[in-house]
Design a protein around this motif. Structure first.
Motif, PDB file in Angstrom:
ATOM      1  N   HIS A   1       0.897  -1.166   0.000  1.00 16.16           N
ATOM      2  CA  HIS A   1       0.000   0.000   0.000  1.00 16.16           C
ATOM      3  C   HIS A   1       0.937   1.218   0.000  1.00 16.16           C
ATOM      4  N   PRO A   2       1.536   1.507  -1.167  1.00 15.41           N
ATOM      5  CA  PRO A   2       2.647   2.470  -1.177  1.00 15.41           C
ATOM      6  C   PRO A   2       2.275   3.880  -0.738  1.00 15.41           C
ATOM      7  N   THR A   3       1.082   4.370  -1.108  1.00 11.71           N
ATOM      8  CA  THR A   3       0.778   5.752  -0.702  1.00 11.71           C
ATOM      9  C   THR A   3       0.557   5.849   0.805  1.00 11.71           C
ATOM     10  N   GLN A   4       0.118   4.753   1.437  1.00 11.29           N
ATOM     11  CA  GLN A   4      -0.029   4.767   2.896  1.00 11.29           C
ATOM     12  C   GLN A   4       1.343   4.928   3.558  1.00 11.29           C
ATOM     13  N   ALA A   5       2.340   4.192   3.063  1.00  9.72           N
ATOM     14  CA  ALA A   5       3.681   4.302   3.664  1.00  9.72           C
ATOM     15  C   ALA A   5       4.262   5.697   3.425  1.00  9.72           C
ATOM     16  N   LEU A   6       3.986   6.286   2.266  1.00  8.82           N
ATOM     17  CA  LEU A   6       4.508   7.638   2.001  1.00  8.82           C
ATOM     18  C   LEU A   6       3.863   8.659   2.934  1.00  8.82           C
ATOM     19  N   LEU A   7       2.551   8.543   3.143  1.00  2.67           N
ATOM     20  CA  LEU A   7       1.898   9.515   4.029  1.00  2.67           C
ATOM     21  C   LEU A   7       2.314   9.284   5.483  1.00  2.67           C
ATOM     22  N   ASP A   8       2.578   8.045   5.844  1.00  2.16           N
ATOM     23  CA  ASP A   8       3.096   7.772   7.189  1.00  2.16           C
ATOM     24  C   ASP A   8       4.477   8.420   7.357  1.00  2.16           C
ATOM     25  N   ALA A   9       5.311   8.270   6.330  1.00  2.49           N
ATOM     26  CA  ALA A   9       6.670   8.833   6.395  1.00  2.49           C
ATOM     27  C   ALA A   9       6.623  10.360   6.475  1.00  2.49           C
ATOM     28  N   LEU A  10       5.723  10.963   5.718  1.00  2.00           N
ATOM     29  CA  LEU A  10       5.597  12.429   5.765  1.00  2.00           C
ATOM     30  C   LEU A  10       5.184  12.879   7.168  1.00  2.00           C
ATOM     31  N   THR A  11       4.283  12.121   7.783  1.00  2.19           N
ATOM     32  CA  THR A  11       3.805  12.443   9.133  1.00  2.19           C
ATOM     33  C   THR A  11       4.949  12.321  10.144  1.00  2.19           C
ATOM     34  N   ILE A  12       5.729  11.252  10.027  1.00  2.00           N
ATOM     35  CA  ILE A  12       6.858  11.046  10.945  1.00  2.00           C
ATOM     36  C   ILE A  12       7.885  12.164  10.764  1.00  2.00           C
ATOM     37  N   ARG A  13       8.202  12.473   9.508  1.00  2.00           N
ATOM     38  CA  ARG A  13       9.223  13.496   9.243  1.00  2.00           C
ATOM     39  C   ARG A  13       8.778  14.856   9.768  1.00  2.00           C
ATOM     40  N   ASP A  14       7.491  15.164   9.605  1.00  4.60           N
ATOM     41  CA  ASP A  14       6.979  16.447  10.112  1.00  4.60           C
ATOM     42  C   ASP A  14       7.045  16.519  11.632  1.00  4.60           C
ATOM     43  N   ARG A  15       6.663  15.432  12.294  1.00  8.32           N
ATOM     44  CA  ARG A  15       6.589  15.463  13.765  1.00  8.32           C
ATOM     45  C   ARG A  15       7.974  15.361  14.404  1.00  8.32           C
ATOM     46  N   LEU A  16       8.865  14.527  13.819  1.00  5.46           N
ATOM     47  CA  LEU A  16      10.149  14.242  14.471  1.00  5.46           C
ATOM     48  C   LEU A  16      11.339  14.914  13.789  1.00  5.46           C
TER      49      LEU A  16
ATOM     50  N   ARG B   1      12.968  14.224  11.093  1.00  7.51           N
ATOM     51  CA  ARG B   1      13.734  13.387  10.159  1.00  7.51           C
ATOM     52  C   ARG B   1      13.134  11.984  10.154  1.00  7.51           C
ATOM     53  N   LEU B   2      13.603  11.177   9.190  1.00  9.10           N
ATOM     54  CA  LEU B   2      13.105   9.793   9.097  1.00  9.10           C
ATOM     55  C   LEU B   2      14.130   8.782   9.610  1.00  9.10           C
ATOM     56  N   ASP B   3      15.378   9.205   9.703  1.00  6.94           N
ATOM     57  CA  ASP B   3      16.469   8.252   9.911  1.00  6.94           C
ATOM     58  C   ASP B   3      16.592   7.733  11.338  1.00  6.94           C
ATOM     59  N   GLY B   4      16.801   6.422  11.429  1.00  9.05           N
ATOM     60  CA  GLY B   4      17.327   5.828  12.654  1.00  9.05           C
ATOM     61  C   GLY B   4      16.359   5.580  13.806  1.00  9.05           C
ATOM     62  N   TRP B   5      15.069   5.738  13.582  1.00  9.30           N
ATOM     63  CA  TRP B   5      14.121   5.563  14.684  1.00  9.30           C
ATOM     64  C   TRP B   5      13.876   4.087  15.012  1.00  9.30           C
ATOM     65  N   ASN B   6      13.455   3.840  16.246  1.00 10.52           N
ATOM     66  CA  ASN B   6      12.979   2.508  16.637  1.00 10.52           C
ATOM     67  C   ASN B   6      11.487   2.455  16.347  1.00 10.52           C
ATOM     68  N   VAL B   7      11.112   1.609  15.419  1.00  9.99           N
ATOM     69  CA  VAL B   7       9.711   1.550  14.973  1.00  9.99           C
ATOM     70  C   VAL B   7       9.136   0.184  15.336  1.00  9.99           C
ATOM     71  N   SER B   8       8.042   0.187  16.094  1.00 11.15           N
ATOM     72  CA  SER B   8       7.374  -1.082  16.422  1.00 11.15           C
ATOM     73  C   SER B   8       6.053  -1.164  15.671  1.00 11.15           C
TER      74      SER B   8
ATOM     75  N   LEU C   1       9.984   1.010   3.388  1.00 15.57           N
ATOM     76  CA  LEU C   1      10.328   2.435   3.387  1.00 15.57           C
ATOM     77  C   LEU C   1      11.245   2.789   4.571  1.00 15.57           C
ATOM     78  N   LEU C   2      10.841   2.417   5.770  1.00 19.28           N
ATOM     79  CA  LEU C   2      11.576   2.883   6.951  1.00 19.28           C
ATOM     80  C   LEU C   2      12.947   2.221   7.066  1.00 19.28           C
ATOM     81  N   SER C   3      13.069   0.985   6.557  1.00 22.46           N
ATOM     82  CA  SER C   3      14.386   0.337   6.609  1.00 22.46           C
ATOM     83  C   SER C   3      15.370   1.018   5.656  1.00 22.46           C
ATOM     84  N   ARG C   4      14.869   1.665   4.582  1.00 17.34           N
ATOM     85  CA  ARG C   4      15.757   2.429   3.685  1.00 17.34           C
ATOM     86  C   ARG C   4      16.452   3.559   4.435  1.00 17.34           C
ATOM     87  N   PHE C   5      15.820   4.021   5.524  1.00 18.68           N
ATOM     88  CA  PHE C   5      16.354   5.154   6.286  1.00 18.68           C
ATOM     89  C   PHE C   5      17.002   4.696   7.594  1.00 18.68           C
ATOM     90  N   GLY C   6      17.331   3.420   7.670  1.00 21.38           N
ATOM     91  CA  GLY C   6      18.068   2.920   8.836  1.00 21.38           C
ATOM     92  C   GLY C   6      17.240   2.792  10.102  1.00 21.38           C
TER      93      GLY C   6
END
Ligand code: CP
Length: 323
Positions: free
Chosen positions: A139-154, A156-163, A180-185
């Motif tokens: 569901h690629p657009t869902q992952a992109l919108l999730d990533a945009l939300t994470i980047r806005d709130r935090l 950056r996208l890199d290096g987070w612990n994601v459960s 997506l998130l593994s591409r950013f470590g």
């Protein structure tokens, strides 16, 4: 600003995208986030274009989001109502989408219960196909919108612990987010009843980033920066069945459990949420919840993708090799 050429005619999955291409797509979404805050939201960028919406499975967020994204860019939409279409008379998927294509839309957005359905259709059409969810695949657009939300709130996208917690076996959202998130470590932990957390996902990432599987939710939440809750997909087969009261007791995200995560950890859920099952309403409506921001960001991401794929972002795209 570095220019990253967008090298795809379709958006079928996150898996083939590089980190710089994902960053480019998120950056392209920023001006469209601004438009959502503007009193007048309509542009004429895609005036004269038509977006075909072919949803063969139910959807609230993704279908309305793509439809609104098209409308806000000035495009028209052509909508297949699967339940009242000639699919009910036995028409095949390919004949159905070829029929839509013959009415000359500029792209087709499709959701289907079968993994690989969007890819199959894309190989038969010359116009761009955007995957709005295919079976348990992506569901690629869902992952992109999730990533945009994470980047806005935090920031950056890199290096987070994601459960990622819940029904991972049936989740296309989980797969797209892991890619997506593994591409950013990011360090990914998967948690749920063992039969819903497939062992093969430990090795799903192309970059070889380790994906951890745990069965205790307390272990998954310990030190998490981001908690992605998944819906229990009761419409898909679950064998062996897990009693729902047991699921609530062992896996529901409650306020007490969320305290095990890092202070201020983000809570994401793609929706639809089943309040009181996978998530306590207090958490769903709490300050750490990003659920409604995710929905708003979905519009920006989908406007950016339509602009790039059928407005060509101001440039011509290479021809598709349809057979
Ligand atoms: N997140 C998501 O895909 O929701 P819908 O099924 O409502 O589109």
């Amino acid at each position: 600003m570095e220019i990253v050429p967008y090298r795809f005619n379709d958006l079928l999955a996150i898996e083939p995208l590089r980190a710089d291409e994902i960053t480019f797509l998120l950056d392209q979404s920023k001006p469209f986030q601004e438009i959502q805050r503007h009193p007048l939201k309509k542009l004429a960028t895609l005036r004269g274009k038509t977006v075909g919406l072919a949803f063969f499975e139910p959807s609230t967020r993704t279908r309305i989001s793509f439809s609104t994204a098209a409308s806000r860019l000035g495009a028209d939409t052509m909508q297949l109502q699967a339940e009242s279409s000639s699919l009910q008379k036995g028409e095949s998927l390919l004949d159905t989408v070829r029929t839509l294509d013959a009415m000359k839309p500029d792209c087709i957005v499709m959701r289907h219960r079968s993994s690989g359905a969007a890819d199959f259709v894309a190989r038969h059409l010359e116009i761009p196909v955007l995957n709005a969810g295919d079976g348990t695949h992506e569901h690629p657009t869902q992952a992109l919108l999730d990533a945009l939300t994470i980047r806005d709130r935090l920031g950056r996208l890199d290096g987070w612990n994601v459960s990622i917690i819940g029904d991972i076996l049936h989740s296309r959202v989980a797969r797209s987010n892991i890619h997506l998130l593994s591409r950013f470590g990011c360090h990914i932990t998967l948690c749920g009843p063992p039969m819903w957390v497939p062992r093969e996902l430990e090795h799903i990432t192309e970059c070889g980033a380790p994906v951890r599987r745990v069965s205790r939710v307390e272990e998954a939440l310990d030190g998490a920066d981001i908690v992605l809750m998944l819906r229990v997909q009761q419409e898909r087969m679950h064998e062996p069945k897990l009693p729902l009261d047991e699921y609530v007791m062992l896996y529901q995200l409650t306020q007490d459990r969320l305290r095990l995560a890092r202070p201020g950890a983000l809570v994401l859920h793609p929706g639809p949420m089943i309040r009181g099952l996978e998530i306590d309403p207090v958490v769903a409506d709490g300050p750490q919840s990003c659920v409604l921001e995710q929905v708003t960001n979905g519009l920006a991401v989908r406007m950016a993708l339509l602009f790039l794929l059928i407005g060509h972002g101001g440039e011509e795209s290479p021809a598709k090799d349809a057979s």
